[in-house]
Design an enzyme around this catalytic site. Sequence first.
Site, PDB file in Angstrom:
ATOM      1  CG  HIS A 103      14.078  76.320-106.962  1.00 14.96           C
ATOM      2  ND1 HIS A 103      13.692  77.120-105.912  1.00 14.96           N
ATOM      3  CD2 HIS A 103      12.971  75.654-107.353  1.00 14.96           C
ATOM      4  CE1 HIS A 103      12.405  76.932-105.665  1.00 14.96           C
ATOM      5  NE2 HIS A 103      11.936  76.058-106.542  1.00 14.96           N
ATOM      6  CG  HIS A 105      11.457  73.143-111.074  1.00 21.35           C
ATOM      7  ND1 HIS A 105      11.133  72.155-110.162  1.00 21.35           N
ATOM      8  CD2 HIS A 105      11.121  74.316-110.491  1.00 21.35           C
ATOM      9  CE1 HIS A 105      10.613  72.724-109.071  1.00 21.35           C
ATOM     10  NE2 HIS A 105      10.594  74.033-109.251  1.00 21.35           N
TER      11      HIS A 105
HETATM   12  P1  AMP Z   1       9.058  75.147-106.061  1.00 18.18           P
HETATM   13  O1  AMP Z   1       7.619  74.740-105.924  1.00 18.18           O
HETATM   14  O2  AMP Z   1       9.350  75.766-107.416  1.00 18.18           O
HETATM   15  O3  AMP Z   1       9.535  75.976-104.907  1.00 18.18           O
HETATM   16  O4  AMP Z   1       9.854  73.784-106.064  1.00 18.18           O
HETATM   17  C1  AMP Z   1      10.573  73.309-104.956  1.00 18.18           C
HETATM   18  C2  AMP Z   1      11.146  71.963-105.347  1.00 18.18           C
HETATM   19  O5  AMP Z   1      12.147  71.614-104.424  1.00 18.18           O
HETATM   20  C3  AMP Z   1      10.111  70.846-105.357  1.00 18.18           C
HETATM   21  O6  AMP Z   1      10.085  70.241-106.657  1.00 18.18           O
HETATM   22  C4  AMP Z   1      10.633  69.886-104.289  1.00 18.18           C
HETATM   23  O7  AMP Z   1      10.417  68.527-104.614  1.00 18.18           O
HETATM   24  C5  AMP Z   1      12.120  70.222-104.264  1.00 18.18           C
HETATM   25  N1  AMP Z   1      12.781  69.917-103.006  1.00 18.18           N
HETATM   26  C6  AMP Z   1      12.409  70.288-101.755  1.00 18.18           C
HETATM   27  N2  AMP Z   1      13.279  69.815-100.842  1.00 18.18           N
HETATM   28  C7  AMP Z   1      14.239  69.159-101.531  1.00 18.18           C
HETATM   29  C8  AMP Z   1      15.418  68.440-101.150  1.00 18.18           C
HETATM   30  N3  AMP Z   1      15.794  68.324 -99.854  1.00 18.18           N
HETATM   31  N4  AMP Z   1      16.159  67.876-102.127  1.00 18.18           N
HETATM   32  C9  AMP Z   1      15.801  67.980-103.428  1.00 18.18           C
HETATM   33  N5  AMP Z   1      14.698  68.652-103.854  1.00 18.18           N
HETATM   34  C10 AMP Z   1      13.926  69.222-102.910  1.00 18.18           C
END
Ligand code: AMP
Length: 143
Positions: A103, A105
Amino acid sequence: MPEPTDDCIFCRIIRGELPCHRLYEDNHVLSFLDIGPISHGHCLIIPKAHVERFDQLDATASGACLAVVPRLSAAVMSATGALSWNLLQNNGAEAGQVVPHVHFHIIPNVDGRRLRFEWTPGQLDADAGKDLAAKITHTLNQT
Ligand code: AMP
Ligand code: ZN
């Protein structure tokens, strides 16, 4: 394309089993608001293929993700009033990746709430740089 997995949160969002605030979707990509935003407008872009890290993604899926970035970031800036933003992409737990599905951001800088990270520059030694560049390009040319 790798199959979505049963227990991956983002695969479940792609399948519609978990809700999201969807921003964009095409054959390869989905984008939605981050559930734990560090700033107003923080959102994610994910490939529909279940791949853990960006270095494992094929050119079609990686290109499709990046193709969305200019339009989506411009729309987020317009909607939030942000004048600057960061693109963040973590690969591997040690790098801060919590969800093991690639993903990106998009993090707008709004009202001082923004991405912060420590960055202590080193000094690239010319000989070491030459050796390292040769090593990387050798590997690159084999792929
Ligand atoms: P990372 O630390 O780069 O893996 O970021 C994972 C991101 O996914 C975090 O910013 C979380 O807030 C986001 N996240 C986790 N679950 C969900 C969800 N169900 N819907 C939207 N964002 C999510
Ligand atoms: Zn997944």
